[in-house]
Design a protein around this motif. Structure first.
Motif, PDB file in Angstrom:
ATOM      1  N   LEU A  79       0.841  -1.194   0.000  1.00 17.78           N
ATOM      2  CA  LEU A  79       0.000   0.000   0.000  1.00 17.78           C
ATOM      3  C   LEU A  79       0.877   1.247   0.000  1.00 17.78           C
ATOM      4  CD1 LEU A  79      -1.967  -2.251   1.034  1.00 17.78           C
ATOM      5  CD2 LEU A  79      -3.126  -0.451   2.324  1.00 17.78           C
ATOM      6  N   GLY A  80       0.446   2.256  -0.747  1.00 16.85           N
ATOM      7  CA  GLY A  80       1.215   3.486  -0.864  1.00 16.85           C
ATOM      8  C   GLY A  80       1.027   4.423   0.308  1.00 16.85           C
ATOM      9  N   ALA A  81       1.854   5.445   0.360  1.00 18.45           N
ATOM     10  CA  ALA A  81       1.847   6.396   1.467  1.00 18.45           C
ATOM     11  C   ALA A  81       0.574   7.228   1.526  1.00 18.45           C
ATOM     12  CB  ALA A  81       3.067   7.313   1.374  1.00 18.45           C
ATOM     13  N   ASP A  82      -0.196   7.238   0.453  1.00 16.46           N
ATOM     14  CA  ASP A  82      -1.435   8.020   0.447  1.00 16.46           C
ATOM     15  C   ASP A  82      -2.620   7.240   1.003  1.00 16.46           C
ATOM     16  OD1 ASP A  82      -1.378   6.228  -1.697  1.00 16.46           O
ATOM     17  OD2 ASP A  82      -2.670   7.477  -2.941  1.00 16.46           O
ATOM     18  N   GLN A  83      -2.399   5.998   1.433  1.00 18.53           N
ATOM     19  CA  GLN A  83      -3.482   5.152   1.918  1.00 18.53           C
ATOM     20  C   GLN A  83      -3.661   5.268   3.435  1.00 18.53           C
ATOM     21  OE1 GLN A  83      -5.514   3.440  -0.075  1.00 18.53           O
ATOM     22  NE2 GLN A  83      -4.393   4.165  -1.866  1.00 18.53           N
ATOM     23  N   ARG A  84      -4.807   4.785   3.918  1.00 17.59           N
ATOM     24  CA  ARG A  84      -5.114   4.729   5.345  1.00 17.59           C
ATOM     25  C   ARG A  84      -5.439   3.284   5.720  1.00 17.59           C
ATOM     26  NH1 ARG A  84     -10.157   7.492   6.253  1.00 17.59           N
ATOM     27  NH2 ARG A  84     -10.625   6.800   4.129  1.00 17.59           N
ATOM     28  N   ILE A  85      -5.146   2.933   6.966  1.00 15.07           N
ATOM     29  CA  ILE A  85      -5.476   1.613   7.475  1.00 15.07           C
ATOM     30  C   ILE A  85      -6.153   1.752   8.827  1.00 15.07           C
ATOM     31  CG2 ILE A  85      -3.704   0.303   6.239  1.00 15.07           C
ATOM     32  CD1 ILE A  85      -1.913   0.540   8.695  1.00 15.07           C
ATOM     33  N   ALA A  86      -6.854   0.696   9.239  1.00 10.15           N
ATOM     34  CA  ALA A  86      -7.527   0.674  10.541  1.00 10.15           C
ATOM     35  C   ALA A  86      -6.913  -0.426  11.397  1.00 10.15           C
ATOM     36  CB  ALA A  86      -9.024   0.427  10.360  1.00 10.15           C
ATOM     37  N   ARG A  87      -6.549  -0.051  12.608  1.00  9.04           N
ATOM     38  CA  ARG A  87      -6.047  -1.033  13.576  1.00  9.04           C
ATOM     39  C   ARG A  87      -7.157  -1.304  14.581  1.00  9.04           C
ATOM     40  NH1 ARG A  87      -3.678  -5.586  15.212  1.00  9.04           N
ATOM     41  NH2 ARG A  87      -2.677  -5.419  17.253  1.00  9.04           N
ATOM     42  N   CYS A  88      -7.682  -2.518  14.551  1.00 11.02           N
ATOM     43  CA  CYS A  88      -8.787  -2.883  15.435  1.00 11.02           C
ATOM     44  C   CYS A  88      -8.281  -3.150  16.856  1.00 11.02           C
ATOM     45  CB  CYS A  88      -9.494  -4.128  14.905  1.00 11.02           C
ATOM     46  SG  CYS A  88     -10.287  -3.888  13.304  1.00 11.02           S
ATOM     47  N   VAL A  89      -9.100  -2.771  17.827  1.00  7.24           N
ATOM     48  CA  VAL A  89      -8.788  -3.018  19.233  1.00  7.24           C
ATOM     49  C   VAL A  89      -9.675  -4.161  19.711  1.00  7.24           C
ATOM     50  CG1 VAL A  89      -8.726  -2.070  21.560  1.00  7.24           C
ATOM     51  CG2 VAL A  89      -8.181  -0.604  19.594  1.00  7.24           C
ATOM     52  N   ILE A  90      -9.040  -5.246  20.136  1.00  5.47           N
ATOM     53  CA  ILE A  90      -9.760  -6.428  20.587  1.00  5.47           C
ATOM     54  C   ILE A  90      -9.619  -6.560  22.108  1.00  5.47           C
ATOM     55  CG2 ILE A  90     -10.050  -8.912  20.325  1.00  5.47           C
ATOM     56  CD1 ILE A  90     -10.632  -7.359  17.767  1.00  5.47           C
ATOM     57  N   PHE A  91     -10.745  -6.576  22.799  1.00  7.21           N
ATOM     58  CA  PHE A  91     -10.760  -6.772  24.243  1.00  7.21           C
ATOM     59  C   PHE A  91     -10.668  -8.277  24.542  1.00  7.21           C
ATOM     60  CE2 PHE A  91     -13.150  -7.909  28.043  1.00  7.21           C
ATOM     61  CZ  PHE A  91     -12.616  -7.054  28.984  1.00  7.21           C
ATOM     62  N   PRO A  92      -9.896  -8.745  25.539  1.00  9.33           N
ATOM     63  CA  PRO A  92      -9.203  -7.971  26.571  1.00  9.33           C
ATOM     64  C   PRO A  92      -7.765  -7.610  26.246  1.00  9.33           C
ATOM     65  CG  PRO A  92      -9.135 -10.286  27.146  1.00  9.33           C
ATOM     66  CD  PRO A  92      -9.915 -10.189  25.858  1.00  9.33           C
ATOM     67  N   ARG A  93      -7.260  -7.982  25.067  1.00 10.88           N
ATOM     68  CA  ARG A  93      -5.898  -7.594  24.715  1.00 10.88           C
ATOM     69  C   ARG A  93      -5.768  -6.076  24.754  1.00 10.88           C
ATOM     70  NH1 ARG A  93      -5.231 -10.254  19.037  1.00 10.88           N
ATOM     71  NH2 ARG A  93      -7.480 -10.494  19.186  1.00 10.88           N
ATOM     72  N   ALA A  94      -4.639  -5.604  25.161  1.00 15.16           N
ATOM     73  CA  ALA A  94      -4.309  -4.178  25.237  1.00 15.16           C
ATOM     74  C   ALA A  94      -4.899  -3.481  26.455  1.00 15.16           C
ATOM     75  CB  ALA A  94      -4.727  -3.430  23.975  1.00 15.16           C
ATOM     76  N   PHE A  95      -5.738  -4.180  27.232  1.00 13.52           N
ATOM     77  CA  PHE A  95      -6.292  -3.590  28.446  1.00 13.52           C
ATOM     78  C   PHE A  95      -5.608  -4.207  29.665  1.00 13.52           C
ATOM     79  CE2 PHE A  95      -9.547  -2.839  25.299  1.00 13.52           C
ATOM     80  CZ  PHE A  95     -10.046  -1.591  25.625  1.00 13.52           C
ATOM     81  N   VAL A  96      -5.142  -3.362  30.559  1.00 11.43           N
ATOM     82  CA  VAL A  96      -4.454  -3.805  31.774  1.00 11.43           C
ATOM     83  C   VAL A  96      -5.144  -3.158  32.972  1.00 11.43           C
ATOM     84  CG1 VAL A  96      -2.277  -3.873  33.041  1.00 11.43           C
ATOM     85  CG2 VAL A  96      -2.267  -4.045  30.542  1.00 11.43           C
ATOM     86  N   ASP A  97      -5.627  -3.976  33.889  1.00 15.30           N
ATOM     87  CA  ASP A  97      -6.335  -3.476  35.075  1.00 15.30           C
ATOM     88  C   ASP A  97      -7.471  -2.525  34.699  1.00 15.30           C
ATOM     89  OD1 ASP A  97      -4.662  -4.927  36.771  1.00 15.30           O
ATOM     90  OD2 ASP A  97      -3.199  -3.302  36.879  1.00 15.30           O
TER      91      ASP A  97
END
Length: 222
Positions: free
Chosen positions: A40-58
């Motif tokens: 993908l070129g520099a003019d593109q956009r991407i989405a990073r999905c947030v999946i619970f419970p990963r990335a959540f601490v306390d």
């Protein structure tokens, strides 16, 4: 006819049959619009999905944990560091990204249940899509990853034609997975987290039974 394109390293990328057999012209045009099945070129956009419970601490979101790369095989078959994302060119509306994220969580739950050979206890054992961050590739490609280079490859998997991978490519083409474990993964996560923008929250229709539980876990601005 199968679409066969060349990635930046010169090797051939052939999409899975499930994507090759799609007859919708709009889908094919969208794929071509993000560079086929290559980078993908520099003019593109991407989405990073947030999946619970990963990335959540306390109970709190650790934004850097959203951007931690995983050691895996890259599109050229070499070892590298990968982060799963979705192409906004194929997911133009927020609703489409949310649908994509719900499917990502569902795929993970299905695989886990099959491995355990039993139903999962909700929400203690299940994963749930909580929303997404957007990344401008012009910003990502400007990040400093030391001796690693960065690219985003369109790479459909698990029935998700919009799926891509951020690939952090080591300078050493023969690097082992053990050596990658000693690389600056934490520093890379901080660097990628710095280009996460515009968090958008969501609760999937399939998660309405645990909606109140999930709503307590919110996305933060980096």
């Amino acid at each position: 006819m199968a679409i066969s394109l060349t990635n930046p390293q010169g090797s051939t990328l052939t999409p899975p049959r499930r994507l090759r057999d799609r007859g919708k012209r709009s889908r094919r045009e969208a794929v071509e619009g993000i560079g086929g099945l290559g980078q993908l070129g520099a003019d593109q956009r991407i989405a990073r999905c947030v999946i619970f419970p990963r990335a959540f601490v306390d109970g709190a979101l650790m934004v850097e944990q959203v951007a931690v790369p995983q050691i895996d095989k890259m599109s050229d078959g070499r070892n590298g560091l990968l982060i799963s994302v979705g192409a906004r060119a194929l997911l133009p509306s927020d609703a489409e990204v949310h649908c994509f994220g719900c499917k990502v969580a569902d795929v993970g739950n299905t695989k886990k249940a099959e491995k355990l050979q039993r139903p999962l206890v909700r929400p203690d054992e299940t994963s749930h899509y909580r929303g997404f961050y957007e990344i401008l590739l012009s910003a990502l490609y400007a990040c400093d990853f030391g001796s690693f280079s960065v690219r985003v490859i369109h790479w459909p998997e698990d029935g998700l034609a919009e799926h891509c991978n951020i690939e952090l490519v080591p300078e050493d083409a023969e690097v082992s997975k053990n050596a990658l474990r000693k690389s600056a993964i934490t520093e890379f996560a901080v660097e990628i987290a710095s280009v996460l923008t515009d968090p958008r929250e969501h609760v999937c229709p399939a998660d309405l039974d645990v909606a109140e539980h999930l709503k307590a876990f919110t996305l933060l601005m980096p």
